[in-house]
Design an enzyme around this catalytic site. Sequence first.
Site, PDB file in Angstrom:
ATOM      1  N   GLU A  27       0.916  -1.147  -0.198  1.00 55.65           N
ATOM      2  CA  GLU A  27      -0.037  -0.056   0.044  1.00 55.65           C
ATOM      3  C   GLU A  27       0.736   1.151   0.004  1.00 55.65           C
ATOM      4  OE1 GLU A  27      -2.857   0.011   3.309  1.00 55.65           O
ATOM      5  OE2 GLU A  27      -3.791   1.832   2.455  1.00 55.65           O
ATOM      6  N   ASN A 174     -12.614  -1.427  -0.958  1.00 58.74           N
ATOM      7  CA  ASN A 174     -11.935  -1.820   0.224  1.00 58.74           C
ATOM      8  C   ASN A 174     -12.639  -1.473   1.620  1.00 58.74           C
ATOM      9  OD1 ASN A 174      -9.278  -2.613   1.872  1.00 58.74           O
ATOM     10  ND2 ASN A 174      -9.545  -0.275   2.195  1.00 58.74           N
ATOM     11  N   GLU A 175     -12.760  -2.157   2.562  1.00 62.48           N
ATOM     12  CA  GLU A 175     -13.194  -1.779   3.747  1.00 62.48           C
ATOM     13  C   GLU A 175     -14.360  -0.845   3.642  1.00 62.48           C
ATOM     14  OE1 GLU A 175     -10.021  -1.317   6.633  1.00 62.48           O
ATOM     15  OE2 GLU A 175      -9.495  -3.196   6.423  1.00 62.48           O
ATOM     16  N   TYR A 242      -6.905  -8.541  11.553  1.00 59.64           N
ATOM     17  CA  TYR A 242      -5.997  -8.026  12.115  1.00 59.64           C
ATOM     18  C   TYR A 242      -5.788  -8.818  13.747  1.00 59.64           C
ATOM     19  CZ  TYR A 242      -4.686  -5.296   8.238  1.00 59.64           C
ATOM     20  OH  TYR A 242      -4.169  -4.640   7.000  1.00 59.64           O
ATOM     21  N   GLU A 299      -6.254  -9.073   3.979  1.00 62.52           N
ATOM     22  CA  GLU A 299      -5.742  -8.490   5.000  1.00 62.52           C
ATOM     23  C   GLU A 299      -5.584  -9.079   6.066  1.00 62.52           C
ATOM     24  OE1 GLU A 299      -6.155  -3.974   5.442  1.00 62.52           O
ATOM     25  OE2 GLU A 299      -6.622  -3.852   3.223  1.00 62.52           O
ATOM     26  N   GLN A 348       1.659  -6.077   5.792  1.00 65.86           N
ATOM     27  CA  GLN A 348       1.943  -5.776   4.437  1.00 65.86           C
ATOM     28  C   GLN A 348       3.279  -6.328   3.833  1.00 65.86           C
ATOM     29  OE1 GLN A 348       1.005  -1.760   3.377  1.00 65.86           O
ATOM     30  NE2 GLN A 348      -0.796  -2.127   4.310  1.00 65.86           N
TER      31      GLN A 348
HETATM   32  O1  AHR Z   1      -3.147  -2.312   6.209  1.00 64.32           O
HETATM   33  C1  AHR Z   1      -3.349  -1.220   6.812  1.00 64.32           C
HETATM   34  C2  AHR Z   1      -4.900  -0.753   6.665  1.00 64.32           C
HETATM   35  O2  AHR Z   1      -5.782  -1.532   7.419  1.00 64.32           O
HETATM   36  C3  AHR Z   1      -5.455  -0.862   5.370  1.00 64.32           C
HETATM   37  O3  AHR Z   1      -5.131   0.177   4.748  1.00 64.32           O
HETATM   38  C4  AHR Z   1      -6.986  -0.780   5.668  1.00 64.32           C
HETATM   39  O4  AHR Z   1      -7.670  -1.700   4.464  1.00 64.32           O
HETATM   40  C5  AHR Z   1      -7.006  -1.639   7.070  1.00 64.32           C
HETATM   41  O5  AHR Z   1      -7.775  -1.013   7.864  1.00 64.32           O
END
Ligand code: AHR
Length: 493
Positions: A27, A174-175, A242, A299, A348
């Site tokens: 990103e 995205n999101e 995450y 992600e 990432q």
């Molecule tokens: O990976 C960092 C961020 O986490 C990304 O930009 C977003 O899609 C997510 O919230």
Amino acid sequence: MKHIDLHIQADQPLSRIAPEIYGHFSEHLGTCMYGGIYVGADSPIPNINGVRKDVIDAFRQIRMPVLRWPGGCFADDYHWRDGIGPREQRRKRVSRYWGHITETNAFGTHDFFALCEQIGCEPYLAGNLGSGTVQELSDWIEYITFDGDTDLTELRRKNGREQPWKLKYLGIGNENWGCGGNMRPEYYADEYKRYQSFCESYGDEPLYKIACGANGDDFAWTETLMSAVGNKLMNGLSVHYYTVPSGIWEKKGDCLDFTDAEYYATVSRALYMDTILQRHIAIMDQYDPEGKVGLVVDEWGNWYDPAEGDNPHFLHQQSTMRDGVTAAVNLNLFNRYSKRISMANLAQAVNVLQAILLTEGAGLIKTPTYHVFDLFKGHQGGMLVSADCGDIRTGADGEIQMLSCSASVKDGVLTLTAANCSLDDAAELCISADGFAAAKAEAQVLSADSCRAHNTFDKPDTVQLSALPVTQDGSLLRLTVPPCAVVCVTAYT
Ligand code: AHR
């Protein structure tokens, strides 16, 4: 030391492990693209068309199958025309989500496709459904993939690319429940349908259209998308999860300074991925029993607090053996659910979150997570076979299965990967495999003297792979995996 009997049914293939499960994500955030991947053609750092040579070599070594770009939240405010044509004329814009720094757009569409060609991986574009338009996305696809003669293809040729590129993976948003527009799932589902109608497949291969999926355990999002969009208009549905060690976003925990209890809490939260996958897949099975729609975990990874003095918007963090173990736990889960999972992308690739590579000027180090991807690469394209890794528990109150494992067979080679999550006990493995007569076996291990061990620019090889002895005892394979370690056993007939 704990003894574990590990049984594999090598003669009963379950599902193909899509190579894309070992995918990555880059990103325009912090120093992932600028400095980490792209340094510009005039840089003294060895590069190919501005992309660091050491990064390309490292990506190739782990056989990176797919790379997602340009975000993340950055994609929700990305306008592709800003990143084409002569660099000095490119539009400078504010990076809305990542620290209000200047985005020069020096790295754009042509650079990304050239990068993927150098890596030998599939490009995965995240399209802008947040602040963009249907026309913009539709034009981007035409610019990239159309072979005929139009204003857009003429522009591409003028910008130096005669032939269209091949594009398979396209994310449509995205999101969108968050940084991509704070939408309700019903609203997003309608928008998705509208956008995808104008995303035309021009190349030989049809676009694989991926809808924005749930935030972690928001199962209602998946339910709405599956019922409203179904299995005809989308090929993939994403999910983001995450691992935050404390479970609290405001105070996540430190990447280096953590207690044993925090180590186990991190592994336990990583294991929550199991519940997330299971429940999203159950909903998908209900609406799509034929399994046409792939689950795309585009992600995932560990997310810690920024270090003191770091720009908090750059999401830079160090990576220890703890990250190596949780990476292995996640990858073993993705293998196990490979019947439904068509892709996964670690967040990432360089310098951001659970990065596989860290750079500092001309220096580059490989993190423990990088080595885990190297260890697991034999699974890519293999057939998953069942692997029972016992039920010995570890962690403060025994809530964690000590061994996480998965196995696959490809071209007559058996690959078994396992993580020993215990901080105290080695795992003495005794492996039996039905339907596989191993003539030779070898193993490699990622281990260190502490779960806090990590590589630095001064000591880049503190954590690295080494050979681990395997003994053959009739049809059994025996080896001892140290505490907090990841192993790959490869057996040949
Ligand atoms: O990976 C960092 C961020 O986490 C990304 O930009 C977003 O899609 C997510 O919230």
